[in-house]
Each structure stands twice: as structure tokens, then as C-alpha cells.
Design a protein around this motif. Structure first.
Motif, PDB file in Angstrom:
ATOM      1  N   LYS A 180      41.003  44.342  35.710  1.00 14.80           N
ATOM      2  CA  LYS A 180      39.906  44.511  34.753  1.00 14.80           C
ATOM      3  C   LYS A 180      40.048  45.768  33.896  1.00 14.80           C
ATOM      4  CE  LYS A 180      35.543  44.244  35.780  1.00 14.80           C
ATOM      5  NZ  LYS A 180      34.708  43.347  35.014  1.00 14.80           N
ATOM      6  N   ARG A 228      39.086  48.594  35.023  1.00 13.55           N
ATOM      7  CA  ARG A 228      37.742  49.129  35.250  1.00 13.55           C
ATOM      8  C   ARG A 228      37.826  50.560  35.753  1.00 13.55           C
ATOM      9  NH1 ARG A 228      32.685  46.233  37.025  1.00 13.55           N
ATOM     10  NH2 ARG A 228      31.587  47.419  38.620  1.00 13.55           N
ATOM     11  N   SER A 239      32.096  41.149  37.389  1.00 13.13           N
ATOM     12  CA  SER A 239      32.277  40.117  36.379  1.00 13.13           C
ATOM     13  C   SER A 239      33.757  40.013  36.003  1.00 13.13           C
ATOM     14  CB  SER A 239      31.441  40.448  35.150  1.00 13.13           C
ATOM     15  OG  SER A 239      31.672  41.782  34.764  1.00 13.13           O
ATOM     16  N   ASN A 258      35.697  39.814  33.504  1.00 10.17           N
ATOM     17  CA  ASN A 258      36.106  40.150  32.132  1.00 10.17           C
ATOM     18  C   ASN A 258      36.886  41.461  32.163  1.00 10.17           C
ATOM     19  OD1 ASN A 258      33.173  40.919  32.848  1.00 10.17           O
ATOM     20  ND2 ASN A 258      33.879  42.543  31.479  1.00 10.17           N
ATOM     21  N   SER A 300      30.725  39.579  29.582  1.00 10.37           N
ATOM     22  CA  SER A 300      31.018  38.874  30.826  1.00 10.37           C
ATOM     23  C   SER A 300      31.229  37.389  30.537  1.00 10.37           C
ATOM     24  CB  SER A 300      29.861  39.053  31.804  1.00 10.37           C
ATOM     25  OG  SER A 300      29.646  40.420  32.031  1.00 10.37           O
ATOM     26  N   GLU A 360      24.422  39.021  34.648  1.00  7.15           N
ATOM     27  CA  GLU A 360      24.714  39.478  36.000  1.00  7.15           C
ATOM     28  C   GLU A 360      23.427  39.681  36.790  1.00  7.15           C
ATOM     29  OE1 GLU A 360      25.478  40.864  33.240  1.00  7.15           O
ATOM     30  OE2 GLU A 360      27.592  41.386  33.080  1.00  7.15           O
ATOM     31  N   HIS A 388      29.334  48.662  26.918  1.00  8.57           N
ATOM     32  CA  HIS A 388      29.595  47.502  27.740  1.00  8.57           C
ATOM     33  C   HIS A 388      29.395  46.246  26.934  1.00  8.57           C
ATOM     34  CE1 HIS A 388      29.261  47.114  32.344  1.00  8.57           C
ATOM     35  NE2 HIS A 388      29.949  46.096  31.899  1.00  8.57           N
TER      36      HIS A 388
HETATM   37 MG    MG Z   1      30.635  43.630  34.664  1.00  6.50          MG
END
Ligand code: MG
Ligand code: AMP
Length: 538
Positions: A53, A55, A140, A142, A148, A177, A233
Motif C-alpha cells: 500500500k 502506507r 483498505s 488501495n 478506497s 470504512e 486521504h
Molecule cells: Mg484506508
């Protein structure tokens, strides 16, 4: 890496579970959005989620279980509130945060000592969790920062080549979410709104707190209660602006900004009124539909090569709060407020309050900045702290409240003092005014009045679409001040002498209301002006 697309058959589910048991990452459908799953007790497998991700590692993950029995080993305790919420809303789109048990890998916790747990209602998600035999960490599915995914094809767009498989379960039902509620906090604190609304939570556990970051940008230096809240986001490539106001004002605003690359993100009902390409995200009064469609709509904007997007603002009620929370982040907190602001000003004693009151009676929201000036220096407020710092702690009484007389003595001793005072209070009053204007826009008002004696001095004329000044002959003002504040003639005259002359208020473009007779006549004049002016109509 080749990414398999698995079908939601017993074989597909078994294959997904096998890959997960072996430490791979697999995207699975849930009722909220697609999750990018891995074995939640295997730190290496979880690290693979962050890599796929891209992330930030301090953004923790939610552990998904498929049996309430599986909850106890993941947390240090299950408080009463948690049991009640689970009984009411599990399986479903609700995540609770509790103190983490020792077995939870640091990767899942994002380094915190708490853990987020959810029991999803989607039958395929449940089947995969049960077959894998472990709680699944699943954010999620993505790339970090992008919208998402609510369908398998959208997962593929971001994750093809990055993960072992995507299990196709069709479209997600909720579309945003899960609701995240922090139960380590008393009262419980809502960190992320979702399908389970604040009202639904309060029905079970009583009053909750809604974290400021749900609807507002984090102030500089503030730490996020939930690390995910600090990031921009859900954003498409275009610059998104969230436009607040009535449907008419929205269409007017968008059409006035028509240009190549400008696209509307709007409700179905807006389409006939818009002169630019548009993507819709549901009907205006259907927040559940909006939740289901918002992420896909954001991705469609990229497909249409939108450059600048004006998004119609959803209602903040019920599930609408979750939609707003996602959109405001997609817009990186850029808000355009279309509410028309009428400034009301004038010297003391001229009858400004009478005019404000007459307009209030017409149903117009009136923001009284004198009231705000008192509000911003309540004990414990940042403004009061600053005043004590700049002038002296002596401006505070023992109980922490402001000693106005002491502040006036110190601040008005010199022009620099008065300037320093204004530099602290004016920005705070303006910020609060903006907040109240936003609230008025949120509740559907097309126009609001800002009643501000120091409108020009505070620089507030820049937020006004139109200004009305109320003036009156000196003798009338003197009489009114004497009666209102029980002063003698001399004291009333002194007060008037400290004020700006009428010419200061009667500038170009300002509508002037002259109070020459009695209060009733001024009221009538105010109502007539309001009803005939173009700036006051919706
Ligand atoms: Mg997320
Ligand atoms: P996502 O997995 O993309 O749905 O994001 C999960 C969200 O839950 C993130 O925004 C996290 O910040 C939040 N979250 C997960 N665990 C915790 C925790 N222990 N404390 C606070 N927030 C959490």
C-alpha cells in the motif's frame, strides 16, 4: 508478482485462506470496502501490507475476526461498553479500540499500545477469516492516499502485481470504512465516522465525544488520536474543493467557474442545473447511497481527467458525517463557503442592535461579534492564556477568569498596547465567526449577518459580500447611550468622542441606514432594506 483474481466460490475462498496462512497478502471483500488482508499475528506478513500500500508505518491496522470468541486473546480487557457495542452492532461496520494483548505485532499497532478490532458481517470475509484460522489485519485495499476500493476491479487498479490475489465479492454494501470508536477513552471517542452513526453509538453507550479531526483539519502541533487522521486521504489526482451552500448557490458557483478541466462532483438532482461535466455520488437526501458511491465517484474523476473538482457538500447528519469526513480529506480541507455574508456595523448608540434584531426576526442568522469577544476569553481558552502572557498574569482573577478592568488599564495605556490586544483577539473572533458561518451554511442558510461594531478595524470587511452601516444624529445617539448605559450627558459624550466619525462607516458600496426617529421606524427601514436588496435573497 502475478495477482490472481479469485472467484467467491468455495475453491476461491479456500485458495485465499491458504495464501493468507502462508503469509501472503490477499484483498478480500467486506461490507465496508475491500480490505488488503494478511495474517494479523504475523509481523512479516503485516509488513507486506504496508509495502504493497506504501502506507506510513505509524498508521495502525484493524484486526478482523469472525467469531466473538476470538476477541479475548487480542486485548487486555473487554470493558462493559465494548461488550454492549459488540452485542448491538457485531457483526457489522464498527471497530473498537482497546488495550492490546502482548501477542499483537507492533506493525499492527503502529507502535501504540492499543489495538483496533472488528467483526465484519460480509459472509465471504467471515469465511476467509475462519478458513485462514487467524485474525486478519486488513486496511483498505488501495494505495495509501487514494480513494478506497468498493469493487474488485478498483483493487486491481492499485494492487495488480503487488499482492498474491484479489477475491472478487462484487460491490461493497456500506461503501465507506468502518466506524472507529476508541474505548480506552471516557467517554468513548469517535475517531472515524462510518456506517454505524454517532446516534447509534449513543443509543448503546450514552454520550460520546466526536474527535475534532473528524470534521476539521488538525491544528499545527496537535497530535492525532488516530494516526490515520493526520494524512490527506482518499484523494483523486484533481484538486478538489468542497462547496458549502444551498443547491442554487452550488450551481451558481460551479457555473461561474466553468473552464476546461473543471468538473462537478454532485448529487443526481444537480445535473440539470450544471454547465460543466459532472460525476454524481447519489441523491441529495440519501446519505447511505452517497456512502456507497463516493469512492467510486472519486475514481471516476481521474478517469475523466478532471483537473479542478467542485464537490457538493453532503449533510453531516447520520451516515452523512462519514461521507463528509471522506470528502473533506479528498479536498485536503479546501472549503468554499457560498453563504452570503452581510456585515452590519456603525458607531455605538446608533441602533445597530435594533437592525440586527429586526433581521433576526426575519429568520436570518445573526452572528454577534461582541458576544464572541466574550466567548473567546473564557477561562482556559488559548486567547486568554496569550493575553496573560503578553500583558501580565495580573489580568487573570484567582478563578482563572479575565479581569477586564485590569486588562483595559494595561492594554489601553499605549497605542502599542491596544494594537497588541487587537492582534490577539481579532483573529480569534474572525476564526470563530467563520466557524459559525460554516454552521449556518451547513443548516441551509443562503445568507447570514455579522454584527460587528469593529468590522473595519478588525479587517472583517474582506469576508463580507455587502456591508450595512447604521448611523444616527449625535443628539439621538447621546440620548440612547444615556438611557442604555445609565450615563450622564458628559460620560455619553466622552464615549462618542472616542468613536470613529460617521464618514468612517459610510464608505463607497456601503448601504447606510440612518436612524432619525424612533426605534419602530428604524425596524421598518431595516426590514424594507432587507426585502428590496438583491444581496439578501437566496
Ligand atoms: Mg484506508
Ligand atoms: P484503514 O485500515 O485504512 O481502514 O485504516 C484504519 C484506521 O483505524 C486508521 O485510520 C487508523 O488510524 C485507525 N486505527 C487503527 N488502530 C488504531 C489504534 N490502535 N488507535 C487509534 N486508531 C487506530
Amino acid at each position: 508478482m502475478h495477482t490472481q483474481l479469485l472467484q467467491p466460490t468455495p475453491e476461491g475462498i479456500e485458495e485465499a485462506a491458504r495464501l493468507l496462512r502462508e503469509g501472503h497478502q490477499v484483498a478480500i471483500p467486506t461490507e465496508t470496502v475491500y480490505g488488503l488482508a494478511a495474517d494479523g499475528l504475523n509481523g512479516t506478513a503485516v509488513a507486506g501490507i504496508f509495502a504493497a500500500k506504501e502506507r506510513p508505518i505509524d498508521n495502525p491496522l484493524i484486526l478482523h475476526i469472525a467469531d466473538e470468541q476470538d476477541w479475548a486473546p487480542l486485548v487486555r480487557e473487554i470493558p462493559e461498553n465494548a461488550k454492549k457495542l459488540a452485542a448491538a452492532y457485531w457483526p457489522g461496520p464498527l471497530t473498537v479500540i482497546l488495550p492490546a494483548a502482548d501477542c499483537i505485532p507492533a506493525e499492527v499497532r503502529g507502535g501504540l499500545d492499543t489495538v483496533a478490532v472488528r467483526f465484519p458481517s460480509h459472509p465471504i470475509a467471515q469465511a476467509v477469516i475462519l478458513h485462514a484460522g487467524c485474525p486478519l489485519a486488513a486496511p483498505s485495499a488501495n494505495l495509501s492516499g487514494s480513494p478506497s476500493p468498493t469493487k474488485a476491479a478498483r483493487v486491481m487498479e492499485d494492487m495488480q502485481g503487488r499482492i498474491a490475489a484479489v477475491l472478487d465479492g462484487g460491490d461493497c454494501e456500506v461503501g465507506v470504512e468502518s466506524t472507529v470508536v476508541d474505548l480506552c477513552h471516557t467517554p468513548p471517542r469517535l475517531l472515524r465516522p462510518g456506517g454505524i452513526t454517532p446516534e447509534m453509538l449513543e443509543a448503546v453507550v450514552g454520550p460520546i465525544e466526536i474527535d475534532d479531526a473528524v470534521t476539521h483539519i488538525l491544528q499545527e502541533g496537535a497530535t492525532a488520536a488516530s494516526p490515520g487522521m493526520k494524512y490527506k486521504h482518499y484523494a483523486p489526482k484533481a484538486q478538489v474543493y468542497l462547496v458549502k451552500g444551498t443547491p442554487e448557490a452550488y450551481a451558481r458557483y460551479v457555473n461561474a467557474h466553468k473552464a476546461p478541466g473543471v468538473t462537478a462532483l454532485c448529487f443526481d438532482e444537480d445535473i440539470p442545473h450544471l454547465e460543466v461535466p459532472a460525476v454524481t455520488y447519489g441523491r441529495r437526501d440519501e446519505p447511505m447511497e452517497q456512502a456507497r458511491q463516493i469512492f467510486d465517484a472519486l475514481r471516476q474523476l481521474d478517469e475523466q481527467d478532471a483537473q479542478t473538482v467542485y464537490a457538493a457538500c453532503p449533510s453531516l447528519k447520520g451516515v452523512g458525517l462519514a461521507v463528509y469526513n471522506r470528502l473533506i480529506r479528498a479536498a485536503a480541507f479546501r472549503i468554499i463557503n457560498t453563504i452570503r455574508v452581510i456585515g452590519l456595523t456603525g458607531p455605538t448608540g446608533a441602533g445597530k442592535s435594533t437592525v440586527a434584531d429586526a433581521w433576526r426576526q426575519l429568520g436570518v442568522p445573526v452572528i454577534d461579534t461582541d458576544g464572541l469577544a466574550r466567548e473567546i476569553v473564557q477561562p482556559g481558552s488559548p486567547c486568554l492564556t496569550k493575553l496573560a502572557e503578553v500583558f501580565s498574569p495580573a489580568v487573570l482573577r484567582e478563578d482563572g477568569s479575565l479581569d477586564r478592568a485590569e486588562l483595559a488599564r494595561r492594554a489601553f495605556a499605549s497605542p502599542e498596547g491596544a494594537q497588541a490586544l487587537n492582534a490577539i483577539t481579532h483573529p480569534a473572533i474572525i476564526a470563530r465567526t467563520q466557524q459559525l458561518l460554516e454552521e449556518a451554511a451547513d443548516s441551509g442558510h443562503p445568507v447570514a449577518v455579522v454584527d460587528a461594531p469593529l468590522l473595519f478595524e478588525a479587517g472583517m470587511e474582506t469576508i463580507c459580500h455587502h456591508i450595512v452601516a447604521v448611523i444616527a444624529p449625535a443628539d439621538l445617539r447621546q440620548k440612547r447611550i444615556m438611557a442604555r448605559d445609565t450615563l450622564d450627558a458628559e460620560a455619553a459624550q466622552r464615549r462618542m468622542a472616542a468613536q470613529q466619525p460617521d464618514s468612517f462607516y459610510c464608505r463607497a458600496g456601503v448601504s447606510v441606514l440612518e436612524n432619525t426617529a424612533d426605534e419602530e421606524a428604524l425596524r421598518k427601514q431595516a426590514v424594507t432594506l432587507w426585502q428590496k436588496e438583491e444581496w439578501s435573497t437566496p
